[in-house]
Design a protein around this motif. Structure first.
Motif, PDB file in Angstrom:
ATOM      1  N   UNK A   1     -39.477 -29.422 -33.524  1.00  0.00           N
ATOM      2  CA  UNK A   1     -39.999 -30.840 -32.799  1.00  0.00           C
ATOM      3  C   UNK A   1     -40.545 -31.268 -31.233  1.00  0.00           C
ATOM      4  N   UNK A   2     -39.738 -30.975 -30.792  1.00  0.00           N
ATOM      5  CA  UNK A   2     -39.925 -31.263 -29.448  1.00  0.00           C
ATOM      6  C   UNK A   2     -41.614 -30.204 -29.544  1.00  0.00           C
ATOM      7  N   UNK A   3     -41.830 -28.790 -29.642  1.00  0.00           N
ATOM      8  CA  UNK A   3     -42.096 -28.550 -29.034  1.00  0.00           C
ATOM      9  C   UNK A   3     -43.993 -28.614 -30.072  1.00  0.00           C
ATOM     10  N   UNK A   4     -43.488 -28.933 -30.663  1.00  0.00           N
ATOM     11  CA  UNK A   4     -44.844 -29.302 -31.644  1.00  0.00           C
ATOM     12  C   UNK A   4     -45.273 -28.938 -32.741  1.00  0.00           C
ATOM     13  N   UNK A   5     -44.660 -27.985 -32.755  1.00  0.00           N
ATOM     14  CA  UNK A   5     -44.543 -27.061 -34.653  1.00  0.00           C
ATOM     15  C   UNK A   5     -44.703 -28.059 -35.481  1.00  0.00           C
ATOM     16  N   UNK A   6     -43.594 -28.883 -35.684  1.00  0.00           N
ATOM     17  CA  UNK A   6     -43.889 -29.664 -36.766  1.00  0.00           C
ATOM     18  C   UNK A   6     -43.598 -31.141 -36.366  1.00  0.00           C
ATOM     19  N   UNK A   7     -43.537 -32.084 -37.329  1.00  0.00           N
ATOM     20  CA  UNK A   7     -43.248 -33.019 -37.212  1.00  0.00           C
ATOM     21  C   UNK A   7     -41.650 -34.468 -37.969  1.00  0.00           C
ATOM     22  N   UNK A   8     -41.260 -34.814 -37.956  1.00  0.00           N
ATOM     23  CA  UNK A   8     -40.191 -35.063 -38.528  1.00  0.00           C
ATOM     24  C   UNK A   8     -41.349 -36.138 -39.818  1.00  0.00           C
ATOM     25  N   UNK A   9     -40.587 -35.883 -40.408  1.00  0.00           N
ATOM     26  CA  UNK A   9     -41.355 -36.372 -41.806  1.00  0.00           C
ATOM     27  C   UNK A   9     -40.719 -37.892 -42.016  1.00  0.00           C
ATOM     28  N   UNK A  10     -41.096 -39.067 -42.105  1.00  0.00           N
ATOM     29  CA  UNK A  10     -40.548 -40.641 -42.735  1.00  0.00           C
ATOM     30  C   UNK A  10     -40.179 -39.955 -43.940  1.00  0.00           C
ATOM     31  N   UNK A  11     -38.632 -41.071 -43.920  1.00  0.00           N
ATOM     32  CA  UNK A  11     -38.008 -41.473 -44.869  1.00  0.00           C
ATOM     33  C   UNK A  11     -38.003 -41.211 -46.560  1.00  0.00           C
ATOM     34  N   UNK A  12     -39.579 -41.533 -46.060  1.00  0.00           N
ATOM     35  CA  UNK A  12     -40.106 -42.169 -47.490  1.00  0.00           C
ATOM     36  C   UNK A  12     -41.096 -41.367 -47.809  1.00  0.00           C
ATOM     37  N   UNK A  13     -41.123 -40.598 -47.007  1.00  0.00           N
ATOM     38  CA  UNK A  13     -42.327 -39.316 -47.235  1.00  0.00           C
ATOM     39  C   UNK A  13     -41.323 -38.694 -48.634  1.00  0.00           C
ATOM     40  N   UNK A  14     -40.239 -38.275 -48.724  1.00  0.00           N
ATOM     41  CA  UNK A  14     -39.468 -37.681 -49.227  1.00  0.00           C
ATOM     42  C   UNK A  14     -38.287 -37.861 -50.270  1.00  0.00           C
ATOM     43  N   UNK A  15     -38.873 -39.519 -50.751  1.00  0.00           N
ATOM     44  CA  UNK A  15     -38.207 -40.731 -51.630  1.00  0.00           C
ATOM     45  C   UNK A  15     -39.048 -40.784 -52.961  1.00  0.00           C
ATOM     46  N   UNK A  16     -38.472 -40.687 -53.520  1.00  0.00           N
ATOM     47  CA  UNK A  16     -38.637 -40.620 -55.333  1.00  0.00           C
ATOM     48  C   UNK A  16     -38.634 -41.643 -56.015  1.00  0.00           C
ATOM     49  N   UNK A  17     -39.046 -42.715 -56.726  1.00  0.00           N
ATOM     50  CA  UNK A  17     -38.086 -43.257 -57.405  1.00  0.00           C
ATOM     51  C   UNK A  17     -38.648 -43.188 -59.294  1.00  0.00           C
ATOM     52  N   UNK A  18     -37.498 -42.977 -59.654  1.00  0.00           N
ATOM     53  CA  UNK A  18     -37.077 -42.593 -61.210  1.00  0.00           C
ATOM     54  C   UNK A  18     -38.137 -41.020 -61.579  1.00  0.00           C
ATOM     55  N   UNK A  19     -39.053 -40.998 -61.128  1.00  0.00           N
ATOM     56  CA  UNK A  19     -39.636 -38.945 -61.421  1.00  0.00           C
ATOM     57  C   UNK A  19     -40.213 -38.515 -60.522  1.00  0.00           C
ATOM     58  N   UNK A  20     -40.759 -37.548 -59.997  1.00  0.00           N
ATOM     59  CA  UNK A  20     -41.046 -36.677 -58.950  1.00  0.00           C
ATOM     60  C   UNK A  20     -42.248 -37.722 -58.797  1.00  0.00           C
ATOM     61  N   UNK A  21     -43.124 -37.363 -57.700  1.00  0.00           N
ATOM     62  CA  UNK A  21     -44.146 -37.992 -57.216  1.00  0.00           C
ATOM     63  C   UNK A  21     -44.260 -39.104 -57.152  1.00  0.00           C
ATOM     64  N   UNK A  22     -43.407 -40.485 -57.610  1.00  0.00           N
ATOM     65  CA  UNK A  22     -43.866 -41.712 -57.246  1.00  0.00           C
ATOM     66  C   UNK A  22     -42.974 -42.303 -56.068  1.00  0.00           C
ATOM     67  N   UNK A  23     -44.105 -42.310 -55.140  1.00  0.00           N
ATOM     68  CA  UNK A  23     -43.484 -42.913 -53.963  1.00  0.00           C
ATOM     69  C   UNK A  23     -43.638 -44.086 -54.085  1.00  0.00           C
ATOM     70  N   UNK A  24     -43.412 -45.054 -54.878  1.00  0.00           N
ATOM     71  CA  UNK A  24     -43.269 -46.363 -54.723  1.00  0.00           C
ATOM     72  C   UNK A  24     -42.803 -46.886 -54.933  1.00  0.00           C
ATOM     73  N   UNK A  25     -42.313 -47.814 -54.356  1.00  0.00           N
ATOM     74  CA  UNK A  25     -40.468 -48.380 -55.543  1.00  0.00           C
ATOM     75  C   UNK A  25     -41.482 -49.898 -56.139  1.00  0.00           C
ATOM     76  N   UNK A  26     -40.723 -49.589 -57.167  1.00  0.00           N
ATOM     77  CA  UNK A  26     -41.568 -51.353 -57.778  1.00  0.00           C
ATOM     78  C   UNK A  26     -40.130 -51.232 -59.183  1.00  0.00           C
ATOM     79  N   UNK A  27     -40.292 -52.566 -60.112  1.00  0.00           N
ATOM     80  CA  UNK A  27     -39.388 -52.680 -60.564  1.00  0.00           C
ATOM     81  C   UNK A  27     -38.569 -53.063 -60.443  1.00  0.00           C
ATOM     82  N   UNK A  28     -36.671 -52.359 -60.471  1.00  0.00           N
ATOM     83  CA  UNK A  28     -35.732 -52.301 -59.654  1.00  0.00           C
ATOM     84  C   UNK A  28     -35.536 -51.618 -58.308  1.00  0.00           C
ATOM     85  N   UNK A  29     -36.570 -50.946 -58.494  1.00  0.00           N
ATOM     86  CA  UNK A  29     -36.460 -50.921 -56.821  1.00  0.00           C
ATOM     87  C   UNK A  29     -37.280 -51.193 -55.847  1.00  0.00           C
ATOM     88  N   UNK A  30     -38.213 -52.294 -55.795  1.00  0.00           N
ATOM     89  CA  UNK A  30     -39.152 -52.903 -55.303  1.00  0.00           C
ATOM     90  C   UNK A  30     -38.766 -53.297 -53.573  1.00  0.00           C
TER      91      UNK A  30
END
Lengths: 247, 247
Positions: free
Chosen positions: B200-229
């Protein structure tokens, strides 16, 4: 600063070891209580700060509360358990014991989390993954362990359900072909953390001694000699300590 | 006791999180100091208390100090690095950056540890491994993560060298055909733990945000809605906190 200054303080170190030694694979004792958002977010953030080959961070965490989804996963479990029970047809004693064990808490837990591995993340050239392809999926397993320890620290139990068909999970959770399910976890507050792993308490298998898994200089060399001759003391002492403290 | 009593105390919890967030993959800054036997034994014991599918404890830890053995492993690294450098022939900028990175501390560290997976341990029927074979090797990766965190708590740095040929390791360490090398680790006291991962320090790759790796109820659903809102708040807050505290 001396190099020793980088160690954690006594209390902090105790916290890490306590999480490691009292972590359990939880299938029973889930209580009916939601996990607050901030607690769940801290647990996920711990997972996200696992090591990853080439800093590729190849994991996703699918959070599942939906009842119907969980019901489908439970059905996959029931099918797979039946299949594995049949594998013990020639050993009825073990089969009976196996059938008596509770092996999942899919519906009773507060939330399920499917942890997946995406080998295409930041690819195709992933630094450090060019010789041993599997290091990508190992990174995801490390993230699972971080999640498990953070959950324990927060008082939340985790059970890893491995008696499932990945093809079922892929269908139920819409996981694309290039992504691999790694772990299906059930999280929730629990009424107790057992003092020993369930399978040890049930007499399924014994805990091995540390000296049975440590080799010196090459595989299969369990007898410490030469520069390692005084190391076996350390190994046996730490073993005793664990059994005394039972943490 | 209420269920909250099973959480660690504030200080203990802080210790676990500190180990997780300040753990680094160390390749430089090793200092010339042996690891005392009791410290190394505690680190190995933490690894041995990882979760394992069916309580199979399928790991071995080969401790290596011998200079000649390490020299042979270093030669494997040099060959594999050369091979992987050639993969970047069409991207000379990245190739130059890659070549400038220090990627191992095989000879400078105090001890090397090869962690292996033995699928035959307590087999052939391993409870919970009947549907997903890979859960065996995932257990070993969890043990590596325990080892890494315990080492950090003790002030000991760990570097995972993955630019190696497993066939070389098998030959050098006399690992039999049915056993699989999983991780080759270099351990030693260090002059510093960097505030961020080297890549990360060497600028090889950035740290991803947590919200970029959390999905809701199924794969690829990154937008929290309903009970996850209201959950996305938790995710973004914990993100900020990490960047502020930098632990």
């Amino acid at each position: 600063m001396t190099v020793d200054d980088y160690a954690l303080t006594g209390n902090e170190k105790q916290g890490l070891y306590k999480a490691i030694f009292s972590r359990r694979d939880v299938r029973s004792h889930f209580v009916d209580k939601q996990i607050p958002n901030d607690v769940l977010a801290r647990i996920l953030n711990a997972a996200h700060h696992a090591p990853s080959v080439g800093f590729s961070q190849p994991w996703n965490f699918i959070l599942i509360r939906d009842r119907l989804t969980r019901q489908k996963v439970k059905e996959s479990f029931l099918r797979e358990r039946e299949r594995s029970t049949a594998m013990l047809d020639s050993d009825t004693d073990r089969q009976k014991k196996y059938s008596s064990l509770k092996l999942e808490g899919i519906l009773e837990s507060a939330v399920n989390i499917c942890v997946t591995y995406d080998p295409t993340r930041f690819g195709p050239f992933v630094l450090g993954r060019t010789s041993i392809e599997e290091t990508g999926v190992y990174s995801v397993a490390c993230a699972v362990q971080n999640l498990w320890l953070a959950a324990r620290a927060e008082g939340v139990g985790v059970g890893w359900v491995s008696i499932l068909a990945n093809s079922d999970l892929e269908k139920i959770l819409a996981i694309p072909a290039h992504v691999k399910p790694v772990a299906y976890l059930c999280l929730g507050y629990v009424g107790e953390f057992s003092d020993r792993p369930d399978l040890e308490r049930a007499g399924w298998l014994p805990r091995m001694g540390l000296s049975e898994v440590v080799c010196y200089e090459k595989w299969g060399s369990y007898d410490p000699s030469g520069i390692w001759s005084d190391f076996s003391d350390g190994v046996s002492k730490v073993n005793e300590k664990i059994h005394e403290d039972n943490i």
